[in-house]
Design an enzyme around this catalytic site. Structure first.
Site, PDB file in Angstrom:
ATOM      1  NE  ARG A   1      -3.853  -2.376   1.863  1.00  0.00           N
ATOM      2  CZ  ARG A   1      -3.723  -3.626   1.431  1.00  0.00           C
ATOM      3  NH1 ARG A   1      -2.507  -4.148   1.255  1.00  0.00           N
ATOM      4  NH2 ARG A   1      -4.783  -4.361   1.129  1.00  0.00           N
TER       5      ARG A   1
ATOM      6  CG  ASP B   1     -13.352   4.157  10.543  1.00  0.00           C
ATOM      7  OD1 ASP B   1     -12.181   4.284  10.123  1.00  0.00           O
ATOM      8  OD2 ASP B   1     -13.850   3.054  10.794  1.00  0.00           O
TER       9      ASP B   1
END
Length: 290
Positions: free
Chosen positions: A48, A157
């Site tokens: 990533r 979140d």
């Protein structure tokens, strides 16, 4: 150039992440988020990280990392956080805690409220919304006290992509597989592509926000919370970050408030601030009344 040679050339041109790069990045990411990457996460992190390096047009980890550290807007850091966080959830996951909520916790919380006071529930992390919407459905279907009390559901979140997905409220068949058919029919609309869209009323019943539990400026605005669902998040933190998160949640809660953790998590190993309450359906942790 032959396909195999072209592929090899492309791989050779990709940025590389050395052990020193990984250690430097992991320490930086930990300071920013509280999330700790063990060496066994190297493949996940490297993949990533390289994707973000290429997306920004940087030619090396060093160039990317310098830009990341000194970017004033924080936009790339947020993109990186979105790429690095794992979101695996579905409706009615670990439903025994929702059973405990409607059979015991809500009535106990309500018994300490004065008429007109609001009951506040905080679900963190929200992921793509399955958990806070599950809480809303459980309250609508299984808690008789809902007709007498104003209940506010907050959900947070660190990943802005999943928050956007939660607000859209469109889910795969896998996400809704555990829902009783009657609930699926009542609260969802089938989409032409086989997915399911949750009702606008449920979307509007949850207030979503971005929150980093390791950042006091983010958690300071959460107060008078009666029940917290914080499931399968603290497993990604180290001991210090867990204590910081536990103290932030403690400060956010009302006396006597409850916190539900994931089945493999234990607040007693993190903090002595909470007491253990055992109910027939689940063990939860409680902020002392005094």
């Amino acid at each position: 150039m032959k396909p195999a040679l072209a592929s090899a050339a492309a791989d050779a041109a990709k940025p590389t992440i050395t052990d020193a790069d990984f250690a430097k990045f992991a320490e930086f990411f930990y300071r920013k988020t509280g999330i700790h990457f063990e060496p066994n996460k190297r493949y996940f992190v490297d993949k990533r990280l390289i994707e973000r390096i290429e997306a920004t047009g940087a030619e090396s980890f060093r160039e990317y990392f310098i830009s990341l550290r000194f970017e004033a807007s924080g936009r790339e850091l947020q993109q990186l956080v979105n790429a690095m966080t794992v979101n695996e959830t579905y409706f009615f996951r670990e439903s025994y805690q929702f059973d405990c909520l409607v059979r015991h916790l809500m009535d106990e919380v309500a018994s300490r409220k004065r008429p007109g006071e609001r009951i506040r529930i905080w679900s963190v992390p929200s992921s793509t919304g399955e958990e806070p919407y599950s809480i809303a459905i459980y309250l609508l279907e299984r808690w008789a006290g809902l007709r007498n009390w104003d209940v506010e559901i907050l959900s947070s979140d660190i990943d802005t992509d999943v928050l956007a997905a939660a607000r859209r409220g469109v889910y795969t068949q896998r996400s809704v597989a555990q829902l009783p058919p009657a609930y699926l029919e009542k609260y969802f609309t089938a989409q032409p592509d086989g997915q399911w869209r949750i009702s606008r009323e449920l979307v509007e019943s949850v207030e979503f926000s971005r929150v980093n539990l390791s950042e006091p400026a983010d958690t300071r605005r959460f107060r008078d919370i009666d029940v917290i669902f914080c499931r399968n998040l603290l497993i990604y933190f180290d001991d210090l970050s867990r204590r910081v998160a536990a103290e932030a949640m403690y400060d956010a809660m009302t006396p006597g408030g409850f916190i539900c953790l994931g089945h493999s998590e234990s607040m007693s190993r993190i903090s002595s601030l909470f007491t253990v309450r055992r109910f027939p359906e689940a063990m939860v942790h409680q902020k002392p009344l005094s």
